[in-house]
Design a protein around this motif. Structure first.
Motif, PDB file in Angstrom:
ATOM      1  N   ASP A   3       0.808  -1.218   0.000  1.00 52.91           N
ATOM      2  CA  ASP A   3       0.000   0.000   0.000  1.00 52.91           C
ATOM      3  C   ASP A   3       0.847   1.277   0.000  1.00 52.91           C
ATOM      4  O   ASP A   3       0.322   2.359  -0.206  1.00 52.91           O
ATOM      5  N   LEU A  16      -1.208  -4.559 -10.840  1.00 55.17           N
ATOM      6  CA  LEU A  16      -2.496  -4.005 -10.421  1.00 55.17           C
ATOM      7  C   LEU A  16      -3.564  -4.223 -11.491  1.00 55.17           C
ATOM      8  O   LEU A  16      -4.685  -4.638 -11.182  1.00 55.17           O
ATOM      9  N   GLU A  19      -4.744  -7.747 -11.454  1.00 53.80           N
ATOM     10  CA  GLU A  19      -5.637  -7.984 -10.314  1.00 53.80           C
ATOM     11  C   GLU A  19      -7.042  -7.451 -10.590  1.00 53.80           C
ATOM     12  O   GLU A  19      -8.033  -8.073 -10.215  1.00 53.80           O
ATOM     13  N   ILE A  20      -7.122  -6.316 -11.266  1.00 54.60           N
ATOM     14  CA  ILE A  20      -8.434  -5.752 -11.606  1.00 54.60           C
ATOM     15  C   ILE A  20      -9.137  -6.641 -12.625  1.00 54.60           C
ATOM     16  O   ILE A  20     -10.314  -6.972 -12.478  1.00 54.60           O
ATOM     17  N   THR A  25      -9.579  -7.159  -7.269  1.00 56.07           N
ATOM     18  CA  THR A  25      -9.832  -5.828  -6.733  1.00 56.07           C
ATOM     19  C   THR A  25     -10.602  -5.041  -7.779  1.00 56.07           C
ATOM     20  O   THR A  25     -10.791  -5.521  -8.903  1.00 56.07           O
ATOM     21  N   GLU A  29     -11.529   0.386  -5.352  1.00 56.48           N
ATOM     22  CA  GLU A  29     -10.749  -0.111  -4.210  1.00 56.48           C
ATOM     23  C   GLU A  29      -9.275   0.251  -4.371  1.00 56.48           C
ATOM     24  O   GLU A  29      -8.632   0.702  -3.416  1.00 56.48           O
ATOM     25  N   ALA A  30      -8.745   0.043  -5.563  1.00 59.52           N
ATOM     26  CA  ALA A  30      -7.337   0.359  -5.824  1.00 59.52           C
ATOM     27  C   ALA A  30      -7.097   1.855  -5.692  1.00 59.52           C
ATOM     28  O   ALA A  30      -6.069   2.278  -5.158  1.00 59.52           O
ATOM     29  N   SER A  31      -8.053   2.642  -6.151  1.00 60.41           N
ATOM     30  CA  SER A  31      -7.933   4.093  -6.056  1.00 60.41           C
ATOM     31  C   SER A  31      -7.805   4.534  -4.600  1.00 60.41           C
ATOM     32  O   SER A  31      -6.939   5.341  -4.258  1.00 60.41           O
ATOM     33  N   SER A  33      -6.964   2.545  -1.987  1.00 56.72           N
ATOM     34  CA  SER A  33      -5.817   1.905  -1.345  1.00 56.72           C
ATOM     35  C   SER A  33      -4.493   2.572  -1.684  1.00 56.72           C
ATOM     36  O   SER A  33      -3.613   2.677  -0.836  1.00 56.72           O
ATOM     37  N   PHE A  34      -4.364   3.003  -2.929  1.00 56.05           N
ATOM     38  CA  PHE A  34      -3.077   3.520  -3.389  1.00 56.05           C
ATOM     39  C   PHE A  34      -3.077   5.024  -3.619  1.00 56.05           C
ATOM     40  O   PHE A  34      -2.108   5.573  -4.144  1.00 56.05           O
ATOM     41  N   ILE A  41      -6.057   4.931 -13.118  1.00 56.08           N
ATOM     42  CA  ILE A  41      -6.075   3.467 -13.146  1.00 56.08           C
ATOM     43  C   ILE A  41      -6.827   2.968 -14.374  1.00 56.08           C
ATOM     44  O   ILE A  41      -6.385   2.042 -15.050  1.00 56.08           O
TER      45      ILE A  41
END
Length: 101
Positions: A3, A16, A19-20, A25, A29-31, A33-34, A41
């Motif tokens: 993270d 990433l 994973e999407i 994810t 969620e990635a937005s 988290s990171f 993204i």
């Protein structure tokens, strides 16, 4: 994934995006988290899709051809937008002239 990533290398972006795509994810969620924007993204995901499509072609385009095609597409879209804008301006001028009569 870590993270606390400060620099997004191609390898980290790829991880990433995969994973999407795999549903592990989501963009939102990635937005969160990171601390990245969803549009950033989503841009990576779109770039990955274009790369995948190109790599699966019978005759893949080289990088220059890809950029030239993208540039042509953008120039076409820009031209269409300018035509629409000019048409709207002319219509507004006509409507303003009618209101003045």
């Amino acid at each position: 994934m870590d993270d606390s990533i400060k620099r997004w290398t191609a390898k980290r972006k790829t991880t990433l995006v995969i994973e999407i795509i795999q549903g592990k994810t989501t963009v939102s969620e990635a937005s969160r988290s990171f601390d990245l924007t969803p549009s950033e993204i989503e841009g990576w995901v779109e770039d990955a899709k274009r790369g995948i499509e190109n790599s699966l072609r019978a005759n893949p385009l080289d990088i220059r051809e890809q950029y030239e095609k993208q540039l042509r597409d953008l120039q076409e879209a820009y031209g269409e937008a300018m035509l629409e804008l000019r048409a709207r301006e002319k219509l507004q001028a006509l409507l303003d002239a009618q209101d003045g009569n």
